[in-house]
Design a protein around this motif. Structure first.
Motif, PDB file in Angstrom:
ATOM      1  N   ALA A 123       0.837  -1.206   0.000  1.00 52.84           N
ATOM      2  CA  ALA A 123       0.000   0.000   0.000  1.00 52.84           C
ATOM      3  C   ALA A 123       0.875   1.261   0.000  1.00 52.84           C
ATOM      4  O   ALA A 123       0.622   2.210  -0.751  1.00 52.84           O
ATOM      5  CB  ALA A 123      -0.922  -0.020   1.222  1.00 52.84           C
ATOM      6  N   ILE A 136      -5.066  -0.569  -9.719  1.00 53.99           N
ATOM      7  CA  ILE A 136      -4.699  -1.665 -10.632  1.00 53.99           C
ATOM      8  C   ILE A 136      -5.781  -1.801 -11.707  1.00 53.99           C
ATOM      9  O   ILE A 136      -6.986  -1.803 -11.382  1.00 53.99           O
ATOM     10  CB  ILE A 136      -4.573  -3.011  -9.866  1.00 53.99           C
ATOM     11  N   LEU A 169      -3.032 -11.005 -10.363  1.00 50.23           N
ATOM     12  CA  LEU A 169      -2.176 -10.476  -9.299  1.00 50.23           C
ATOM     13  C   LEU A 169      -1.678 -11.526  -8.312  1.00 50.23           C
ATOM     14  O   LEU A 169      -0.575 -11.413  -7.792  1.00 50.23           O
ATOM     15  CB  LEU A 169      -2.938  -9.415  -8.499  1.00 50.23           C
ATOM     16  N   ARG A 203       3.777  -9.133 -12.025  1.00 47.15           N
ATOM     17  CA  ARG A 203       3.907  -7.726 -11.651  1.00 47.15           C
ATOM     18  C   ARG A 203       3.232  -6.888 -12.719  1.00 47.15           C
ATOM     19  O   ARG A 203       3.315  -7.198 -13.903  1.00 47.15           O
ATOM     20  CB  ARG A 203       5.393  -7.307 -11.563  1.00 47.15           C
ATOM     21  N   THR A 235       4.696   1.769 -12.393  1.00 49.01           N
ATOM     22  CA  THR A 235       5.312   0.692 -11.608  1.00 49.01           C
ATOM     23  C   THR A 235       6.761   0.440 -12.028  1.00 49.01           C
ATOM     24  O   THR A 235       7.471  -0.337 -11.379  1.00 49.01           O
ATOM     25  CB  THR A 235       4.527  -0.645 -11.782  1.00 49.01           C
ATOM     26  N   TRP A 281       1.172 -13.599  -3.724  1.00 50.64           N
ATOM     27  CA  TRP A 281       0.998 -15.068  -3.785  1.00 50.64           C
ATOM     28  C   TRP A 281       1.267 -15.671  -2.399  1.00 50.64           C
ATOM     29  O   TRP A 281       0.460 -16.451  -1.894  1.00 50.64           O
ATOM     30  CB  TRP A 281       1.962 -15.672  -4.826  1.00 50.64           C
TER      31      TRP A 281
HETATM   32  P1  ADP Z   1       5.657  -6.934  -5.689  1.00 50.51           P
HETATM   33  O1  ADP Z   1       6.893  -7.446  -5.005  1.00 50.51           O
HETATM   34  O2  ADP Z   1       5.885  -6.687  -7.132  1.00 50.51           O
HETATM   35  O3  ADP Z   1       5.025  -5.823  -4.989  1.00 50.51           O
HETATM   36  P2  ADP Z   1       3.267  -8.428  -5.078  1.00 50.51           P
HETATM   37  O4  ADP Z   1       2.947  -9.853  -5.332  1.00 50.51           O
HETATM   38  O5  ADP Z   1       3.168  -7.950  -3.682  1.00 50.51           O
HETATM   39  O6  ADP Z   1       4.671  -8.194  -5.709  1.00 50.51           O
HETATM   40  O7  ADP Z   1       2.287  -7.586  -5.962  1.00 50.51           O
HETATM   41  C1  ADP Z   1       2.067  -7.916  -7.301  1.00 50.51           C
HETATM   42  C2  ADP Z   1       1.733  -6.703  -8.102  1.00 50.51           C
HETATM   43  O8  ADP Z   1       0.472  -6.201  -7.702  1.00 50.51           O
HETATM   44  C3  ADP Z   1       2.673  -5.581  -7.892  1.00 50.51           C
HETATM   45  O9  ADP Z   1       3.765  -5.658  -8.781  1.00 50.51           O
HETATM   46  C4  ADP Z   1       1.814  -4.354  -8.144  1.00 50.51           C
HETATM   47  O10 ADP Z   1       1.828  -4.054  -9.531  1.00 50.51           O
HETATM   48  C5  ADP Z   1       0.431  -4.793  -7.756  1.00 50.51           C
HETATM   49  N1  ADP Z   1       0.011  -4.283  -6.442  1.00 50.51           N
HETATM   50  C6  ADP Z   1       0.057  -4.939  -5.255  1.00 50.51           C
HETATM   51  N2  ADP Z   1      -0.434  -4.185  -4.258  1.00 50.51           N
HETATM   52  C7  ADP Z   1      -0.787  -3.003  -4.829  1.00 50.51           C
HETATM   53  C8  ADP Z   1      -1.379  -1.790  -4.332  1.00 50.51           C
HETATM   54  N3  ADP Z   1      -1.674  -1.626  -3.058  1.00 50.51           N
HETATM   55  N4  ADP Z   1      -1.615  -0.818  -5.215  1.00 50.51           N
HETATM   56  C9  ADP Z   1      -1.316  -0.938  -6.530  1.00 50.51           C
HETATM   57  N5  ADP Z   1      -0.763  -2.066  -7.040  1.00 50.51           N
HETATM   58  C10 ADP Z   1      -0.504  -3.069  -6.218  1.00 50.51           C
END
Ligand code: ADP
Length: 465
Positions: A360, A394, A402, A408, A414, A425
């Motif tokens: 977040a 997103i 996701l 990603r 991003t 995951w």
């Molecule tokens: P990462 O290490 O890339 O953050 P995550 O599995 O936690 O990997 O998240 C996967 C993808 O989901 C992220 O690359 C991001 O693009 C999107 N994402 C996750 N949480 C958020 C959020 N709070 N706001 C916007 N995009 C998010």
């Protein structure tokens, strides 16, 4: 090169499906062919026997009535013609009486032969043995005696001596019955069986071909699984091996930055800060990879208990205050008063909330990040923990993917944000292991809500009914 016995056995075992397929491929059509041929032959034999019986019966019925007409040749002739007219299968019919060693034709379907003498061997034989003689011929001649003009049509010839009620031999009936109707029936049965046979063979071939394809797919799947397992093992092994040197590097970097080896020039410090950030990134990647392989290999054991959510929320929020402040983000937490305790593993729940708050803050450039906990009463009472932000959001097309490993979102916003694509995951797997659920709602450029639902402590586990 000779194959050793165990390896030959292994080869057969591995290819059993294939060998079995070939065996069926040959055996089933062969069995069908043999069955069809055998059945047709049997039917034809039975039909032949029936026809012969029918011919004998007709000859017997006719000869029983014969003694009454034998003196009246005109009446006899009309009876012969009448019988043939009623029974289309009768091809020829002669009535003969003995004249010395020979026989005279007294009535015949072929009227030109009436009055002729016959020395035909079967007549003599039937007369002398006083037995009915039956044989097959393909001669289409109107007389039973003419063995010429052989054709395709088959006939049964029945030669039967005629006696009076006193047992006195008075004549011979010689009859020829066509087996064409039966032969046609047999042929059409054979044709039908052959069509069925061809259809069955085609169906079997298609089924077996499909079976072979399925078998190949199964093999492919097996190989893919093996490759997948090898990949998992490799990742697990590589991450373990990477862990020790990374810990060493991070330790020395920290000492350098702390000034343990003397003051650093400003430029060197700036560069070392960058190296330190990169090594932190590497460290979290390796930790995530190790966590993934632990989850996949079922090596995570949970310490489930009754967890005070307010305490954990406070703890996690505290950890991120500084990070949020650095980005000028407001970080707020609200917990419903008297919130029941949740059934969870406290450490793992902390890890889940750290992942969600970290995302977040990472994906929010300005505005607010909120973590809120309350109780909902749907089918069962559940603890709801919602992490909301006013970040980049997103797009719909990315939302479904996701929770996949390594996924990603790739766009301009991003691009500069580092991550592994493993956090969500891992988070979902842990939540599920604790008997909870996780949902994500998001609107692009508006913000994201991630909701975690956990069972209230003391309630039965939602998955374990
Ligand atoms: P990462 O290490 O890339 O953050 P995550 O599995 O936690 O990997 O998240 C996967 C993808 O989901 C992220 O690359 C991001 O693009 C999107 N994402 C996750 N949480 C958020 C959020 N709070 N706001 C916007 N995009 C998010």
């Amino acid at each position: 090169m000779r194959m050793r016995f165990p390896s030959a056995l292994k080869g057969i075992q591995e290819n059993f499906q294939f060998v079995y397929g070939i065996f069926l491929f040959i055996l089933i059509p062969a069995a069908l062919v043999i069955n069809t041929v055998w059945l047709t032959k049997q039917t034809s034999t039975v039909m032949d026997v029936e026809l012969q019986r029918k011919a004998s019966l007709a000859a017997s019925v006719f000869s029983n009535a014969l003694p009454g007409y034998l003196d009246d040749t005109a009446l006899l002739q009309s009876h012969v013609e009448g019988l043939v007219a009623d029974n289309g299968e009768i091809h020829s019919l002669d009535v003969l009486v003995p004249v010395g060693e020979q026989f005279r034709i007294v009535a015949s379907l072929d009227t030109s032969r009436v009055g002729e003498l016959s020395t035909y061997i079967y007549n003599t034989l039937a007369w002398q043995t006083e037995q009915t003689i039956a044989y097959q011929t393909t001669s289409a001649a109107l007389s039973t005696e003419d063995p010429t003009a052989l054709g395709d049509e088959r006939f049964w010839v029945v030669v039967r001596p005629v006696s009076t009620s006193d047992g006195e031999k008075i004549g011979i009936v010689s009859m020829k019955i066509s087996s064409q109707v039966i032969d046609n029936l047999t042929q059409s049965n054979l044709n039908r069986s052959l069509i069925m046979l061809v259809v069955s063979i085609v169906v079997i071939v298609l089924l077996l071909a499909n079976n072979t394809r399925l078998y190949r797919n199964t093999l492919l799947l097996k190989k893919l699984k093996e490759v997948d397992e090898m990949k998992d093992e490799f990742i697990s092994m590589a991450s373990h091996e990477l862990r020790a040197p990374i810990t060493g590097i991070r330790g020395y970097l920290q000492m350098l930055l702390d000034g343990s080896f003397g003051e650093l020039p400003d430029e060197a410090r700036t560069k070392l800060d960058m190296v330190s950030q990169e090594s932190d990134r590497l460290h979290s990647l390796v930790e995530d990879l190790l966590e993934v392989s632990r989850i996949e290999q079922g090596r995570i054991s949970l310490e489930m208990g009754s967890v005070d959510i307010a305490h954990i929320v406070k703890l996690v929020t505290g950890t991120f205050q500084q990070q949020a402040a650095e980005k000028s983000l407001e970080l707020v937490s609200t917990v419903q008063p008297d919130l029941p305790r949740a059934s969870a593993d406290a450490k793992r729940l902390q890890q889940v909330l750290v992942n969600l708050l970290s995302n977040a803050i990472k994906y929010t450039m300005h505005g607010k990040v909120t973590i809120a906990a309350d109780e909902i009463r749907d089918k069962k009472p559940m603890i709801r923990i919602k992490v909301s932000d006013t970040g980049i959001g997103i797009a719909q097309k990315d939302r479904d993917k996701l929770f996949e490993k390594f996924y990603r979102v790739k766009n301009e916003e991003t691009d500069k944000i580092v991550g592994t694509g493993l956090g969500l995951w891992i988070t979902r797997e842990i939540v599920r292991m604790m008997g909870g659920e996780i949902y994500l709602d998001s609107i692009e450029h508006v913000g994201t809500h991630v909701t975690v639902l956990l069972p209230v402590a003391g309630q039965s586990h939602p998955d374990k009914k």
